[in-house]
Motif scaffolding. Structure first.
Motif, PDB file in Angstrom:
ATOM      1  N   ILE A 127       0.311  -0.919  -0.020  1.00 48.44           N
ATOM      2  CA  ILE A 127      -0.107   0.109   0.193  1.00 48.44           C
ATOM      3  C   ILE A 127       1.229   1.542  -0.153  1.00 48.44           C
ATOM      4  O   ILE A 127       0.239   2.343  -0.962  1.00 48.44           O
ATOM      5  CB  ILE A 127      -0.754   0.199   1.109  1.00 48.44           C
ATOM      6  N   LYS A 166     -10.077   3.293   3.872  1.00 46.68           N
ATOM      7  CA  LYS A 166      -9.499   2.333   2.860  1.00 46.68           C
ATOM      8  C   LYS A 166     -10.189   1.553   3.235  1.00 46.68           C
ATOM      9  O   LYS A 166     -11.610   1.425   3.554  1.00 46.68           O
ATOM     10  CB  LYS A 166      -8.222   2.046   4.072  1.00 46.68           C
ATOM     11  N   PRO A 167     -10.892   0.882   1.565  1.00 46.83           N
ATOM     12  CA  PRO A 167      -9.500   1.276   0.496  1.00 46.83           C
ATOM     13  C   PRO A 167     -10.132   3.042  -0.878  1.00 46.83           C
ATOM     14  O   PRO A 167     -10.438   3.045  -0.794  1.00 46.83           O
ATOM     15  CB  PRO A 167      -9.704   0.618  -0.322  1.00 46.83           C
ATOM     16  N   GLY A 209      -8.692   1.480   7.938  1.00 46.22           N
ATOM     17  CA  GLY A 209      -9.865   0.468   6.896  1.00 46.22           C
ATOM     18  C   GLY A 209     -10.940   0.170   7.392  1.00 46.22           C
ATOM     19  O   GLY A 209     -11.653  -0.306   8.210  1.00 46.22           O
TER      20      GLY A 209
END
Length: 198
Positions: free
Chosen positions: A87, A175-176, A158
């Motif tokens: 990421i 997130k995402p 997230g």
């Protein structure tokens, strides 16, 4: 050489016009000093001119290209703080498409080291909440908001995050995250004026 012509002699006094800095007066006098010498200059003004010329001679020479370089030409940095290497690499690649230089860190401690060294250049801090190391992204966000308030602060996670836990200056992206959302924040950060170079 510039010629200084006057129709009638102007009386010179010991008082200077209030509000005009002495160095400005000295530079102006220095520009036509040779003409003034032949006409006669009061000693206190001649001393001022010599002092200005000496200061300019002692100052380190700056290349003309530096003098004409706008502040925006100095490096502006986007700091990506993410412990997941994939990421982090994705965010770095995305931000490399902007005019910001990109530095990636896997922990808040590593990010603080960068901020201590280059804090004045950091335009954007893009940080995840869960990080490697003792500090989490919230603690980092609070430190950035307090110590480097000019940096645009974007926090991502997230997991849902209650707004009161974030500093008021922070932007939250869940997130995402979408690349477009990150790029919008990077463009906003890049558009902010750089801090003065001291």
């Amino acid at each position: 050489m510039r010629k200084h012509q006057t129709s009638a002699p102007v009386p010179l006094t010991d008082t200077l016009t209030p509000g005009i800095p002495l160095d400005q007066i000295g530079r102006t006098l220095a520009s036509f000093y040779d003409d003034l010498v032949s006409e006669g200059v009061p000693e206190h003004l001649a001393v001022l001119v010599r002092r200005v010329r000496q200061t300019e001679a002692d100052a380190p020479a700056r290349p003309e290209s530096d003098a004409a370089t706008p502040a925006a030409a100095y490096p502006r940095v986007a700091l990506v703080v993410e412990d997941d290497p994939e990421i982090r690499a994705l965010a770095e690649t995305l931000l490399e498409e902007t005019e910001l230089d990109v530095i990636g860190c896997d922990s808040a401690e590593a990010a603080l080291s960068v901020l201590q060294a280059r804090g004045g250049e950091v335009a954007l801090v893009f940080a995840d909440i869960q990080l490697a190391g003792r500090m989490d992204g919230l603690q980092l966000a609070r430190a950035v908001a307090t110590l480097w308030p000019r940096a645009r602060l974007v926090v991502t996670s997230g997991h849902g995050l209650p707004r009161p836990e974030l500093p008021q200056e922070a932007v939250f992206i869940a997130k995402p995250w979408r690349p477009r959302d990150v790029l919008v924040e990077a463009e906003r950060a890049a558009a902010e004026p750089a801090p003065p170079i001291l």
